[in-house]
Write a protein that holds these residues in place. Structure first.
Motif, short mmCIF file in Angstrom:
data_model
loop_
_atom_site.label_atom_id
_atom_site.label_comp_id
_atom_site.label_asym_id
_atom_site.label_seq_id
_atom_site.Cartn_x
_atom_site.Cartn_y
_atom_site.Cartn_z
N MET A 182 18.11 -54.69 41.53
CA MET A 182 17.02 -53.97 41.97
C MET A 182 17.16 -52.48 42.01
SD MET A 182 14.81 -56.41 42.18
CE MET A 182 13.35 -55.84 43.17
N LEU A 183 18.46 -52.22 42.39
CA LEU A 183 18.88 -50.69 42.75
C LEU A 183 19.03 -49.96 41.26
CD1 LEU A 183 21.34 -50.30 45.59
CD2 LEU A 183 18.74 -49.73 45.43
N ALA A 184 19.28 -50.90 40.32
CA ALA A 184 19.52 -50.45 39.02
C ALA A 184 18.16 -50.39 38.21
CB ALA A 184 20.36 -51.29 38.06
N GLY A 185 16.95 -50.52 38.84
CA GLY A 185 15.76 -50.39 38.29
C GLY A 185 15.41 -51.42 37.62
N GLN A 220 22.95 -62.51 46.39
CA GLN A 220 22.06 -61.55 47.12
C GLN A 220 22.65 -60.10 46.58
OE1 GLN A 220 22.51 -62.73 51.16
NE2 GLN A 220 20.43 -63.64 51.14
N HIS A 256 21.56 -59.60 43.17
CA HIS A 256 19.93 -59.13 43.38
C HIS A 256 19.59 -57.80 44.00
CE1 HIS A 256 15.74 -59.25 45.43
NE2 HIS A 256 15.50 -59.89 44.19
N TYR A 257 20.48 -57.34 44.98
CA TYR A 257 20.25 -56.09 45.45
C TYR A 257 20.67 -55.16 44.53
CZ TYR A 257 21.42 -52.18 48.65
OH TYR A 257 21.72 -50.73 49.34
N PHE A 258 21.81 -54.96 43.91
CA PHE A 258 22.25 -54.13 42.91
C PHE A 258 21.70 -53.84 41.63
CE2 PHE A 258 25.72 -53.96 46.06
CZ PHE A 258 25.83 -52.65 46.28
#
Lengths: 270, 308
Positions: free
Chosen positions: B107-110, B100, B103-105
């Motif tokens: 998604m934050l990286a685009g 996770q 996954h989280y970072f």
């Protein structure tokens, strides 16, 4: 997508910190108490009594229940929410966490706005559950489907959003969860009610014009959740709303607090 | 192509809020990092290394100076899509699992969901964290968190990766694995900016280094140039009698280390051979002669020690 990820992360944090579970536990308890109350004999008797006085009597009883519900929600739920969300910003600012967040291609303004929106949506969803269920129970029991009660979801969410903007600002400056909780509760449950009732409380004791000016100044500048709660009650009971000034000035306060948060966050070194 | 360029970068911090007393964390710092190199940043504690990385990543604002990343001035956050970062003492939300976190970072990286999933599988495998992917990170050891952090920093396939103490808390085998990963990344054409206290590791992986002390750039250069062999020779011999020592070391500027060991500094091979003849003529047996190599650590200690 990056923005939505940030908004969703607030939800995930709320689930992890058992905020959602806590909220649903309290809400479910309130709903169960409500279910119990409207089924006990004395209330049944009251319902039977008002039924004899016709449709108007039932409506008044339902509205009465709804007003009580709004005040319970305002006191218990909003308090719980303030305490719960006050840790969002300080935990985001922890060393090692904020560095990583700011290294991602997301602007600081977006981060603040996403945290704000995440918290507000969290409370909105929770209030839909509580108010929605109570509305369904009351309406199905009485046959009186009083839609204005549902508007209170919006008004309570707005009250929360206004104070949450202040919590974000305090959290950014102080990085302290405790201070955010103390200030928000002090404002909502002490300062705002006193300012709301200033004519009956302060002005009956103080006759000095300068003092009155200062009190009025604070009244107009600070957010007015007590006034908004009164407007919500008026809407449910069908009484006229004297002025929407408290809503507009509180929304302005919210925007000012958010702008100040973004400005401060943009300038700050981590 | 220059990946990082700074000119006269300066950062002042107030000692307290609203105080006029300032601490100079970086003082007119100018340097460049070329594409595809592993660049090491060295310096004692408080030298300004982390401040420099934070400025390059927009976490801290410079007081003065110019910064260019990928040959462009930093005007918005867009360049960060091509950047990876492993902070020192990183802190991920401890309610997330390793998977996770990525996954989280990611998604934050685009990144898209599909890309994140694919890359997370790949990098969890690479850093040997596959079997811990479903475990909450609050149960991870420091070394495991570092491995996960490394995977996180590589996830968005960045062109430039900042690593702040990447081997902190990692065992020797893990360090070797991390070095191999860094070398592979370099072969893929990535640029790596490494900040580490472990000079021996920097020496092993970095192409160039910059040494920072009290916010000032004191030396920069290629590691192989800095650690080039010296003109110092160490002789291991049979025991040298006391009477011979003065004679031996009076004529040659040698330094005695022990009664059977001495060092001699010369740039001339002829002079070295002359000394060997002299030693042998005096009945001393030579067990070995070795030419000393400068280590990055020696150079660093000498350089910083002379400045403090």
């Amino acid at each position: 997508m990056i923005f939505l990820t940030l908004v969703f992360s607030t939800f995930r944090e709320a689930i992890a910190k058992k905020i959602f579970i806590g909220f649903f536990a309290i809400s479910t308890l309130i709903i169960l108490v409500f279910l119990f109350l409207i089924n006990v004999d004395s209330i049944e008797g009251m319902v039977n009594m008002v039924e004899t006085s016709g449709e108007e009597g039932i409506k008044q009883l339902v509205i009465g229940f709804q007003v009580v519900m709004i005040n319970i929600s305002y006191l218990l739920i909003i308090t719980f929410c303030f305490i719960s969300v006050s840790s969002f910003i300080p935990s985001m600012l922890e060393k090692g966490n904020i560095d990583l967040l700011l290294s991602k291609p997301v602007s600081r303004a977006e981060i603040i706005f996403a945290k704000f929106l995440g918290g507000v949506l969290l409370i909105f969803v929770s209030l839909v559950y509580l108010i929605g269920f109570v509305w369904l129970i009351l309406s199905s029991k009485s046959g009186f489907w009083h839609v204005p009660f549902l508007y209170s979801i919006f008004w309570l969410t707005l009250s929360f959003a206004i104070i949450y903007a202040l919590i974000i600002f305090i959290g950014l400056i102080s990085q302290s969860t405790i201070l955010s909780i103390i200030v928000s509760l002090f404002l909502v449950f002490i300062v705002c009610p006193i300012l709301f009732l200033r004519e009956d409380t302060i002005f009956s004791l103080v006759n000095n014009e300068a003092a009155k000016f200062i009190v009025n100044f604070f009244y107009y500048v600070l957010p007015k959740p007590t006034d908004i709660n009164q407007i919500t009650t008026n809407m449910i009971t069908g009484e006229p709303v004297k002025s929407y000034m408290p809503v507009f000035s509180s929304v302005l306060f919210m925007l000012a607090a958010l702008s100040a948060s973004i400005f401060y966050f943009k300038k700050k070194d981590y | 192509m220059k990946v990082i360029t700074t000119k006269n970068l300066t950062k002042e911090y107030s000692t307290k809020n609203f105080s006029k007393d300032k601490i100079l964390a970086l003082n007119n710092f100018s340097f460049e990092v070329e594409s595809g190199e592993i660049f090491g940043l060295l310096g004692p504690n408080g030298a300004g290394k982390t401040t420099l990385i934070k400025i390059l990543l927009g976490i801290t604002h410079p007081t003065n100076g110019e910064i260019k990343i990928f040959d462009k001035e930093i005007t918005n956050e867009a360049y960060k899509k091509k950047v990876g970062y492993l902070p020192e003492n990183h802190k991920y939300p401890n309610y997330l699992t390793g998977e996770q976190v990525l996954h989280y970072f990611g998604m934050l990286a685009g990144m898209s969901k599909t890309d994140v999933k694919k890359k997370a599988d790949e990098y969890l495998n690479l850093v040997d964290m596959e079997k811990w992917r479903k475990t909450k990170i609050k149960k991870y050891s420091k070394g495991m968190l570092q491995r996960l952090g490394l995977a996180q920093s590589m996830l968005n396939n960045p062109e430039l990766i900042f690593l702040d103490e990447p081997t902190d808390g990692v065992d020797p085998i893990g360090r070797k694995e991390i070095r191999d990963i860094l070398n592979n990344l370099q072969q893929e054409g990535k640029t790596i900016f490494l900040n580490s206290h472990l000079l021996s590791e920097v020496e092993l992986v970095c192409d160039r280094v910059a040494i920072l002390n009290k916010g000032v750039l004191v030396k920069t250069g290629r590691v192989d140039e800095i650690t080039a062999v010296s003109d110092n020779y160490v002789f291991q011999t049979s025991d040298i009698e006391e009477a011979l020592i003065n004679k031996l070391f009076g004529n040659y500027k040698a330094t005695i280390i022990d009664k059977n060991e001495f060092s001699f500094n010369t740039a001339s091979v002829a002079e070295l051979n002359k000394l060997i003849d002299f030693v042998r003529q005096n009945g001393i047996l030579i067990h070995g002669i070795s030419r000393e190599k400068n280590t990055l650590e020696n150079m660093f200690i000498n350089l910083i020690g002379s400045q403090n």
